[in-house]
Design a protein around this motif. Structure first.
Motif, PDB file in Angstrom:
ATOM      1  N   ILE A   1      54.306  39.807  37.573  1.00 50.63           N
ATOM      2  CA  ILE A   1      53.081  39.359  38.249  1.00 50.63           C
ATOM      3  C   ILE A   1      52.121  40.532  38.424  1.00 50.63           C
ATOM      4  CG2 ILE A   1      52.146  38.449  40.412  1.00 50.63           C
ATOM      5  CD1 ILE A   1      54.684  36.799  40.693  1.00 50.63           C
ATOM      6  N   LEU A   2      52.654  41.687  38.818  1.00 55.65           N
ATOM      7  CA  LEU A   2      51.817  42.861  39.030  1.00 55.65           C
ATOM      8  C   LEU A   2      51.165  43.299  37.726  1.00 55.65           C
ATOM      9  CD1 LEU A   2      50.780  45.016  40.962  1.00 55.65           C
ATOM     10  CD2 LEU A   2      52.828  46.372  40.472  1.00 55.65           C
ATOM     11  N   GLN A   3      51.909  43.290  36.644  1.00 56.59           N
ATOM     12  CA  GLN A   3      51.351  43.668  35.356  1.00 56.59           C
ATOM     13  C   GLN A   3      50.259  42.711  34.915  1.00 56.59           C
ATOM     14  OE1 GLN A   3      54.798  43.912  32.804  1.00 56.59           O
ATOM     15  NE2 GLN A   3      55.265  46.029  33.409  1.00 56.59           N
ATOM     16  N   ARG A   4      50.510  41.416  35.130  1.00 50.54           N
ATOM     17  CA  ARG A   4      49.491  40.419  34.792  1.00 50.54           C
ATOM     18  C   ARG A   4      48.223  40.645  35.610  1.00 50.54           C
ATOM     19  NH1 ARG A   4      51.950  34.796  35.909  1.00 50.54           N
ATOM     20  NH2 ARG A   4      49.746  34.202  35.588  1.00 50.54           N
ATOM     21  N   ALA A   5      48.417  40.915  36.890  1.00 47.91           N
ATOM     22  CA  ALA A   5      47.258  41.142  37.778  1.00 47.91           C
ATOM     23  C   ALA A   5      46.485  42.377  37.353  1.00 47.91           C
ATOM     24  CB  ALA A   5      47.734  41.275  39.223  1.00 47.91           C
ATOM     25  N   ASP A   6      47.218  43.438  37.011  1.00 49.89           N
ATOM     26  CA  ASP A   6      46.550  44.660  36.545  1.00 49.89           C
ATOM     27  C   ASP A   6      45.750  44.409  35.270  1.00 49.89           C
ATOM     28  OD1 ASP A   6      47.156  46.499  38.509  1.00 49.89           O
ATOM     29  OD2 ASP A   6      49.102  47.020  37.619  1.00 49.89           O
ATOM     30  N   SER A   7      46.320  43.644  34.371  1.00 50.18           N
ATOM     31  CA  SER A   7      45.651  43.351  33.106  1.00 50.18           C
ATOM     32  C   SER A   7      44.373  42.557  33.339  1.00 50.18           C
ATOM     33  CB  SER A   7      46.594  42.571  32.191  1.00 50.18           C
ATOM     34  OG  SER A   7      45.938  42.199  30.995  1.00 50.18           O
ATOM     35  N   VAL A   8      44.472  41.572  34.219  1.00 48.57           N
ATOM     36  CA  VAL A   8      43.280  40.772  34.529  1.00 48.57           C
ATOM     37  C   VAL A   8      42.223  41.634  35.209  1.00 48.57           C
ATOM     38  CG1 VAL A   8      42.402  38.803  35.832  1.00 48.57           C
ATOM     39  CG2 VAL A   8      44.621  38.658  34.707  1.00 48.57           C
ATOM     40  N   LEU A   9      42.657  42.502  36.104  1.00 51.62           N
ATOM     41  CA  LEU A   9      41.707  43.368  36.813  1.00 51.62           C
ATOM     42  C   LEU A   9      40.995  44.315  35.840  1.00 51.62           C
ATOM     43  CD1 LEU A   9      40.549  44.214  39.542  1.00 51.62           C
ATOM     44  CD2 LEU A   9      42.374  45.923  39.705  1.00 51.62           C
ATOM     45  N   GLN A  10      41.741  44.861  34.869  1.00 47.45           N
ATOM     46  CA  GLN A  10      41.122  45.749  33.886  1.00 47.45           C
ATOM     47  C   GLN A  10      40.056  45.010  33.072  1.00 47.45           C
ATOM     48  OE1 GLN A  10      41.563  49.016  33.780  1.00 47.45           O
ATOM     49  NE2 GLN A  10      42.974  48.746  35.500  1.00 47.45           N
ATOM     50  N   THR A  11      40.386  43.781  32.700  1.00 47.66           N
ATOM     51  CA  THR A  11      39.411  42.960  31.972  1.00 47.66           C
ATOM     52  C   THR A  11      38.177  42.718  32.837  1.00 47.66           C
ATOM     53  OG1 THR A  11      41.181  41.854  30.741  1.00 47.66           O
ATOM     54  CG2 THR A  11      39.036  40.743  30.822  1.00 47.66           C
ATOM     55  N   ALA A  12      38.419  42.412  34.097  1.00 49.79           N
ATOM     56  CA  ALA A  12      37.300  42.166  35.015  1.00 49.79           C
ATOM     57  C   ALA A  12      36.450  43.416  35.184  1.00 49.79           C
ATOM     58  CB  ALA A  12      37.826  41.699  36.369  1.00 49.79           C
ATOM     59  N   MET A  13      37.077  44.582  35.235  1.00 49.39           N
ATOM     60  CA  MET A  13      36.326  45.827  35.393  1.00 49.39           C
ATOM     61  C   MET A  13      35.429  46.098  34.187  1.00 49.39           C
ATOM     62  SD  MET A  13      36.858  47.159  38.357  1.00 49.39           S
ATOM     63  CE  MET A  13      36.891  45.471  38.987  1.00 49.39           C
ATOM     64  N   VAL A  14      35.980  45.832  32.990  1.00 44.31           N
ATOM     65  CA  VAL A  14      35.176  46.013  31.779  1.00 44.31           C
ATOM     66  C   VAL A  14      33.975  45.081  31.813  1.00 44.31           C
ATOM     67  CG1 VAL A  14      35.162  45.772  29.262  1.00 44.31           C
ATOM     68  CG2 VAL A  14      37.127  46.801  30.409  1.00 44.31           C
ATOM     69  N   ARG A  15      34.257  43.821  32.231  1.00 43.51           N
ATOM     70  CA  ARG A  15      33.172  42.845  32.295  1.00 43.51           C
ATOM     71  C   ARG A  15      32.125  43.257  33.332  1.00 43.51           C
ATOM     72  NH1 ARG A  15      31.337  38.018  29.900  1.00 43.51           N
ATOM     73  NH2 ARG A  15      29.303  37.788  30.904  1.00 43.51           N
ATOM     74  N   LEU A  16      32.571  43.688  34.508  1.00 45.24           N
ATOM     75  CA  LEU A  16      31.639  44.089  35.561  1.00 45.24           C
ATOM     76  C   LEU A  16      30.834  45.315  35.156  1.00 45.24           C
ATOM     77  CD1 LEU A  16      33.701  43.543  38.830  1.00 45.24           C
ATOM     78  CD2 LEU A  16      31.815  42.167  37.962  1.00 45.24           C
ATOM     79  N   GLU A  17      31.466  46.228  34.421  1.00 46.01           N
ATOM     80  CA  GLU A  17      30.725  47.403  33.936  1.00 46.01           C
ATOM     81  C   GLU A  17      29.620  46.972  32.979  1.00 46.01           C
ATOM     82  OE1 GLU A  17      31.498  51.448  31.318  1.00 46.01           O
ATOM     83  OE2 GLU A  17      33.188  50.551  32.403  1.00 46.01           O
ATOM     84  N   GLU A  18      29.942  45.999  32.111  1.00 49.63           N
ATOM     85  CA  GLU A  18      28.929  45.472  31.196  1.00 49.63           C
ATOM     86  C   GLU A  18      27.801  44.788  31.964  1.00 49.63           C
ATOM     87  OE1 GLU A  18      31.114  42.904  28.695  1.00 49.63           O
ATOM     88  OE2 GLU A  18      32.019  44.514  27.511  1.00 49.63           O
ATOM     89  N   GLU A  19      28.170  43.995  32.956  1.00 45.70           N
ATOM     90  CA  GLU A  19      27.155  43.316  33.774  1.00 45.70           C
ATOM     91  C   GLU A  19      26.297  44.342  34.515  1.00 45.70           C
ATOM     92  OE1 GLU A  19      26.525  40.040  34.287  1.00 45.70           O
ATOM     93  OE2 GLU A  19      28.081  39.215  32.977  1.00 45.70           O
ATOM     94  N   PHE A  20      26.940  45.387  35.033  1.00 44.35           N
ATOM     95  CA  PHE A  20      26.251  46.452  35.776  1.00 44.35           C
ATOM     96  C   PHE A  20      25.218  47.131  34.873  1.00 44.35           C
ATOM     97  CE2 PHE A  20      26.062  50.763  37.628  1.00 44.35           C
ATOM     98  CZ  PHE A  20      25.869  50.461  38.970  1.00 44.35           C
ATOM     99  N   SER A  21      25.663  47.495  33.669  1.00 42.73           N
ATOM    100  CA  SER A  21      24.760  48.160  32.726  1.00 42.73           C
ATOM    101  C   SER A  21      23.631  47.231  32.295  1.00 42.73           C
ATOM    102  CB  SER A  21      25.537  48.638  31.489  1.00 42.73           C
ATOM    103  OG  SER A  21      26.542  49.558  31.845  1.00 42.73           O
TER     104      SER A  21
END
Length: 647
Positions: A120-140
C-alpha cells in the motif's frame, strides 16, 4: 509439522491467506491465555479494518490522480487541470492531500512491516510521485500562461530621461549647438521608486500557492523552486530585452563605436533603476505571495531567478569602469555611478540572505571601480586640455571651440557636484592657483591671489580646469602677430567664460572669480583699443598744426583716412559673437574716434575752406564714422571706396 496434504493445500493459498493462517496458528498457541488471545484477535481485526480503509482511500485518490495523468495526456489533447474549473482542481488537490496523509498514517502506524502494508505504501508513493509531476507541470503552465505583458507594464517608465553628453572631446570642438544643451540629469526620475507591478495575473496566485504548499509538504520543494526559477528567469530576461539591454562581453563593449556605446549607457542607466525598483521588487513580492514571506525557499527561488540578470547589468558597469578612459565617457560613468549608488540599499535588501550576498558584494565592487574610473577620466580631461595645442592662430579672434567645449563640459559636471565632492580629491602643489592670472594676461590684482582652503573638491577641481584653459588661451593668443588681436581674442574668450559662469550652476565658482574675470575682460578691451585706435587718434591731435597750415591739416586727415580704412577693412572681419559686448565695444570706440574727429575738423577744418580738394581729405562726416563703426566685429570683411565715404 504439516503433512503432505496440508502442504498441497498451503501451496494453493495466497500470501494473504498464508499470513492469516499463520496468525490463527499463533493465536492457537496462545489459547491457554484467554486474555492474550483476545488481544491478538482484536489487533488482527483492527489491522484488517485500517488496511481496508486505507486501501479504499488510496483507490479513490489513485483513480483521481491517474485519471489526469501527466504530460502525455496533455499532449494527447487533454486540458490542463485548472482549465476545467475550480471544483475539478480542488478535488485533485484534495486527492493529493489524502495521499500525503495516507502515507503519513502508514508510516506512523506499524503496519508496514508486513507485505500488505508495504504494498500500500509503495502504491501511495507511486501515485504521489505522479501527482507531483503533474502539479509541477500545472505550476509551470500557470506561471507561463498568466504572465502579464511587460511591454505594457514598463511603457510608463521607459521614457524617463537620462543625462545629456557633450560631443567627443577627442574630435573637433566647433559644435555651436553645444551652447544650447540642457542638463536633464540629477539622476533618473524617481516616479517609479518603490513601485511594483503584477508580473502574473493576480487571480492565479492562490492556486500557485496551493500547489507550492503541496509540493513542499511532499518534499518536492527543490522541484517546485526549479520550475519557478526557470520560468521567471526567462521573464526577467524578457524585461531586460524590453528595456534595451542585451548580453555583452567586456570585449564587445570595448569594441563599440562611441555613439553606440553612449546610447547603450543611457539605456543602462534607465534600465537598472527600473529593473531593481520595479521588476525585482515585483519579483520579490511574487515569491513572497507564493512561498510565504518567512519562507527561506522563497528567498532561494528569488535569488536563483534574479541573480543572473542582475549580474548581467553589473557586468556592463564593470566593463565601462575598466575600459579605456576618455573625456567623452565621464558623464556616462558619473550617471552610472549615481544610479548604482542610489540603488545600493535596494540591492542589499533584495539580496540580503547568504545565498544572494555575492550580488551585493559585486554591486559594491562595481561602484568602487566606477568611482575610480571617474577620477581617472577627469584627469584625462585635464590632460586633454593641456595637450590641445596649435601652431596656427584662430581666425577672426572669436571664441575658440576649446573654450566652448571646456566651459560647457564643466557646466554639465555641476549636475554631479555631490558625487564629485565624494570622488575627487583636492590636489596639493598641482597646477598654478586658479586665482593667479595667467602669464601675460593683465590683472588688476596682479598674481597675489590666494586659494581658499574651504572650497569643496568639485569647485577646487573646476577652478583648476578653468586655470588650465586660461593658460591654453594665453598661449594661443601669442600666435597672433597683431597685439590688438591678441587682446581681442582673450577679451572674447574670457568674456564667454564669465557669461557661462554667471548664467549657470557654474556660479559656484564664486562672485570673486566673476569680478576678477570681468576686470580681465575690461583690461583686454582697453588694451585692444589702445593697440588698434591710438594710431588713428594720433592723427587727430592738433600739435604743430599752426605753423604748417592747410598742408599739415591735409597730411593729418590723409593719415587718419588711411589708418581708419585699414582698421575698417581688417576689423570688419573680426568677430565679437556676444551682441552686448560688441555693442559696448563699438560705443567705446565711437566715443573716442568720432568725438576726436568732430573736434579736429571743427577746429581746423577752416584751413580747407575754399580749396577744390577739400572733399579729398575730409572724406567722412562724424555721422559717417558712427555708421561705419557699426560694421566692425560682424565677421564679414568689408572695404571702403577710395574716393568717398558714405554720407
Amino acid at each position: 509439522m504439516l503433512d503432505q496434504g496440508d502442504k498441497e493445500e498451503r501451496s494453493l493459498q495466497t500470501p494473504e491467506m498464508v499470513s492469516d493462517l499463520e496468525m490463527k496458528m499463533n493465536m492457537t498457541k496462545v489459547a491457554p491465555d484467554s486474555g492474550s488471545y483476545l488481544s491478538v484477535v482484536n489487533q488482527f481485526m483492527q489491522k484488517k479494518g485500517v488496511v481496508g480503509e486505507m486501501e479504499e482511500k488510496l483507490a479513490f485518490a489513485e483513480e483521481k490522480v491517474w485519471g489526469w495523468g501527466t504530460a502525455a495526456s496533455v499532449a494527447a489533447g487533454q486540458s490542463m487541470l485548472w482549465e476545467c474549473g475550480a471544483e475539478e482542481a480542488g478535488e485533485y488537490l484534495q486527492a493529493v492531500d489524502d495521499i500525503q496523509k495516507l502515507i503519513e498514517s502508514l508510516e506512523s502506524l506499524s503496519i508496514t512491516s508486513d507485505q500488505e502494508g508495504t504494498d500500500i505504501l509503495q502504491r501511495a508513493d507511486s501515485v504521489l510521485q505522479t501527482a507531483m509531476v503533474r502539479l509541477e507541470e500545472e505550476f509551470s503552465y500557470m506561471l507561463v500562461q498568466s504572465r502579464q505583458p511587460l511591454e505594457l507594464e514598463l511603457s510608463s517608465f521607459r521614457s524617463s530621461e537620462g543625462y545629456v553628453t557633450e560631443e567627443d572631446f577627442s574630435g573637433c570642438f566647433d559644435d555651436d549647438s553645444i551652447d544650447d544643451s540642457q542638463v536633464k540629469l540629477e539622476g533618473i526620475a524617481n516616479k517609479f521608486d518603490e513601485f511594483t507591478v503584477d508580473l502574473i495575473n493576480p487571480s492565479v496566485i492562490q492556486n500557485l500557492k496551493c500547489i507550492a504548499d503541496l509540493m513542499i509538504q511532499s518534499d518536492h520543494d527543490l522541484e517546485c523552486c526549479q520550475a519557478y526559477s526557470s520560468i521567471r528567469r526567462d521573464a526577467l530576461d524578457e524585461g531586460l530585452f524590453i528595456l534595451g539591454i542585451q548580453k555583452l562581453s567586456i570585449e564587445e563593449v570595448e569594441k563599440m563605436e562611441w555613439e553606440i556605446l553612449d546610447s547603450y549607457i543611457k539605456k543602462w542607466i534607465r534600465a537598472i533603476k527600473i529593473f531593481v525598483r520595479v521588476l525585482l521588487a515585483s519579483e520579490k513580492r511574487l515569491c513572497n505571495q507564493i512561498f510565504g514571506e518567512l519562507s527561506s525557499l522563497g528567498n532561494i527561488c528569488f535569488v536563483d531567478t534574479a541573480k543572473g540578470a542582475m549580474l548581467q547589468l553589473l557586468n556592463f558597469g564593470d566593463a565601462i569602469a575598466i575600459g579605456r578612459r576618455s573625456p567623452e565617457k565621464l558623464f556616462g560613468i558619473l550617471g552610472m555611478h549615481d544610479v548604482l549608488q542610489d540603488l545600493l540599499t535596494d540591492i542589499e535588501t533584495l539580496f540580503s540572505e547568504e545565498n544572494g550576498s555575492s550580488v551585493s558584494v559585486e554591486a559594491h565592487e562595481v561602484l568602487l571601480r566606477l568611482g575610480e574610473s571617474v577620477r581617472g577620466t577627469f584627469m584625462e580631461f585635464e590632460n586633454a586640455i593641456e595637450r590641445n595645442v596649435s601652431s596656427t592662430p584662430f581666425a577672426r579672434g572669436g571664441i575658440h571651440p576649446l573654450t566652448k567645449y571646456v566651459m560647457n563640459y564643466i557646466k554639465t559636471l555641476t549636475a554631479f557636484k555631490d558625487a564629485l565632492d565624494l570622488l575627487l580629491e583636492i590636489k596639493e602643489g598641482g597646477h598654478e592657483s586658479p586665482t593667479v592670472s595667467s602669464s601675460t594676461t593683465a590683472s588688476p590684482e596682479g598674481s597675489n591671489g590666494s586659494f581658499s582652503k574651504n572650497l569643496s573638491p568639485t569647485v577646487h577641481n573646476l577652478l583648476e580646469v578653468v586655470s588650465m584653459l586660461e593658460s591654453n588661451l594665453d598661449m594661443r593668443s601669442r600666435l597672433y602677430r597683431d597685439d590688438a588681436l591678441q587682446h581681442f581674442f582673450l577679451m572674447n574668450n574670457i568674456h564667454y567664460m564669465v557669461q557661462k559662469v554667471k548664467s549657470s550652476d557654474l556660479c559656484l565658482l564664486g562672485e570673486d572669480w566673476i569680478r576678477r574675470h570681468n576686470r580681465k575682460v575690461q583690461v583686454h578691451a582697453t588694451n585692444y583699443e589702445r593697440a588698434s585706435w591710438n594710431t588713428v587718434l594720433a592723427w587727430l591731435k592738433d600739435d604743430g598744426i599752426g605753423s604748417g597750415g592747410s598742408k599739415a591739416v591735409k597730411e593729418r586727415l590723409k593719415g587718419f583716412n588711411f589708418s581708419f580704412e585699414e582698421i575698417y577693412k581688417n576689423q570688419t572681419s573680426w568677430i565679437v559673437p556676444d551682441p552686448g559686448l560688441r555693442e559696448d565695444l563699438q560705443i567705446s570706440i565711437s566715443l573716442k574716434v568720432v568725438q576726436g574727429y568732430r573736434t579736429f575738423t571743427g577746429r581746423l577744418g577752416s584751413y580747407l575752406d575754399g580749396t577744390r580738394s577739400a572733399d579729398k581729405y575730409m572724406k567722412y562726416t562724424a555721422e559717417d564714422l558712427e555708421t561705419l563703426l557699426l560694421d566692425l566685429f560682424e565677421g564679414s570683411p568689408r572695404s571702403l571706396n577710395s574716393q568717398r565715404g558714405r554720407r
